[in-house]
Structure formats: C-alpha cells, structure tokens
Design an enzyme around this catalytic site. Sequence first.
Site, PDB file in Angstrom:
ATOM      1  N   GLN A  51     -17.554 -18.289   6.757  1.00  0.00           N
ATOM      2  CA  GLN A  51     -16.867 -17.057   7.179  1.00  0.00           C
ATOM      3  C   GLN A  51     -15.673 -17.341   8.102  1.00  0.00           C
ATOM      4  O   GLN A  51     -14.837 -16.469   8.301  1.00  0.00           O
ATOM      5  CB  GLN A  51     -17.841 -16.102   7.887  1.00  0.00           C
ATOM      6  CG  GLN A  51     -18.877 -15.509   6.941  1.00  0.00           C
ATOM      7  CD  GLN A  51     -19.777 -14.551   7.682  1.00  0.00           C
ATOM      8  OE1 GLN A  51     -20.739 -14.973   8.325  1.00  0.00           O
ATOM      9  NE2 GLN A  51     -19.462 -13.272   7.629  1.00  0.00           N
ATOM     10  N   LEU A  91     -20.047  -9.277   8.640  1.00  0.00           N
ATOM     11  CA  LEU A  91     -18.726  -9.238   9.285  1.00  0.00           C
ATOM     12  C   LEU A  91     -17.590  -9.452   8.276  1.00  0.00           C
ATOM     13  O   LEU A  91     -16.464  -9.056   8.537  1.00  0.00           O
ATOM     14  CB  LEU A  91     -18.645 -10.294  10.396  1.00  0.00           C
ATOM     15  CG  LEU A  91     -19.513 -10.004  11.638  1.00  0.00           C
ATOM     16  CD1 LEU A  91     -19.489 -11.192  12.588  1.00  0.00           C
ATOM     17  CD2 LEU A  91     -19.066  -8.737  12.345  1.00  0.00           C
ATOM     18  N   GLU A 133     -27.669 -15.424   6.424  1.00  0.00           N
ATOM     19  CA  GLU A 133     -26.764 -16.524   6.787  1.00  0.00           C
ATOM     20  C   GLU A 133     -26.991 -17.741   5.896  1.00  0.00           C
ATOM     21  O   GLU A 133     -26.034 -18.434   5.532  1.00  0.00           O
ATOM     22  CB  GLU A 133     -26.925 -16.895   8.267  1.00  0.00           C
ATOM     23  CG  GLU A 133     -26.688 -15.759   9.258  1.00  0.00           C
ATOM     24  CD  GLU A 133     -25.399 -14.978   9.036  1.00  0.00           C
ATOM     25  OE1 GLU A 133     -24.409 -15.558   8.557  1.00  0.00           O
ATOM     26  OE2 GLU A 133     -25.382 -13.768   9.320  1.00  0.00           O
ATOM     27  N   HIS A 136     -25.132 -17.249   2.748  1.00  0.00           N
ATOM     28  CA  HIS A 136     -23.692 -17.522   2.884  1.00  0.00           C
ATOM     29  C   HIS A 136     -23.370 -18.980   2.569  1.00  0.00           C
ATOM     30  O   HIS A 136     -22.319 -19.286   2.010  1.00  0.00           O
ATOM     31  CB  HIS A 136     -23.231 -17.254   4.326  1.00  0.00           C
ATOM     32  CG  HIS A 136     -22.726 -15.861   4.568  1.00  0.00           C
ATOM     33  ND1 HIS A 136     -21.699 -15.305   3.844  1.00  0.00           N
ATOM     34  CD2 HIS A 136     -23.088 -14.924   5.477  1.00  0.00           C
ATOM     35  CE1 HIS A 136     -21.456 -14.071   4.301  1.00  0.00           C
ATOM     36  NE2 HIS A 136     -22.288 -13.818   5.290  1.00  0.00           N
TER      37      HIS A 136
HETATM   38 NI    NI Z   1     -22.527 -12.099   6.438  1.00  0.00          NI
END
Ligand code: NI
Length: 157
Positions: A51, A91, A133, A136
């Site tokens: 991210q 986010l 997470e 991700h």
């Molecule tokens: Ni996320």
Amino acid sequence: MAIRNIVLDTDEVLRKKCRPVEVIDAKVLTLISDMIDTVKKADGVGLAAPQVGVLKRIFVINDPAKKKVYEIINPEIVATSGTQQTAEGCLSVPGKYGVTNRPMKVTIRGIDRNGKKVEYTEEGLIAKAFCHETDHLDGILYTDKVIRMLSPEELEN
Ligand code: NI
C-alpha cells in the site's frame, strides 16, 4: 517520522505478490516505522507494505482500543476458528465499506523488527485485520471477497 503516500486500489502494485523479507536492514526498519506513522495519521487499523508501493511481506496494525501496535514481517496465518460477518474497509479504498466473511479468531506467526519470532492470537477486529493485511501481501483486496458493499445510507448510521 515520515508519512508515506498510500496507493489507491486502481494501482497495479496492489495486485502483485510480495516477496518475503530475507534481511532486516536499515531500509526495512525505516519502512516499518514509516508505515506505523502512516497508518496512525490516516486513522486506519492496518497497513501493508504494497500500500506504500513496497513489494515486501510486511504489515502493521494499530489497535487504538488496546493502544497496541503489531508489526509483522513474513506473516503466516497458522490457525483460524469461527466466523464473523462485519463491515470492513481499506485505506486504499477510501470512503467505502463492505461486509465480509472472516474467521472470528486467528493465530498468526512471523518475525518482528529484531528478527525474533512472534505469534499472536486475536479475535474480532484484529483477527479480521490479520486476514485483510495478509491478503494484501498476495495481491488480494477485501473488495474481491466482499459479500456486499454498504450503501451511503448505511454508512451514516
Ligand atoms: Ni487494506
């Protein structure tokens, strides 16, 4: 303290598989510190390295209720139990939330910034964040798994 730019879900980098961390060098340590600053500044629960554009298997989670920060390098989910269907956000997908199906309880293993083995077993929000997470790091977003997105009216409540 450094705040990094958080990429949006339209960015290809979020679809790549991240590489395990072989050496915890100064670059990795700075990355982890910056990720903690960034997730706190953004008022988020979790942030994964891709991210902020780094394809390494690292994430951080900030639990504001317990005032606890988890930083996990090379995480591996080793046990799950139960289920929870709750709202989830990211986010990289700002302003949106959707209901997902996640385990209620998750045990995760990895290493910390000192290279020491860590293992955590958590429930509820943090268990969900461990799954989110870790996904991700394999290029998976919660929007791939969502049961349904919440409407603007539902978000107001
Ligand atoms: Ni996320």
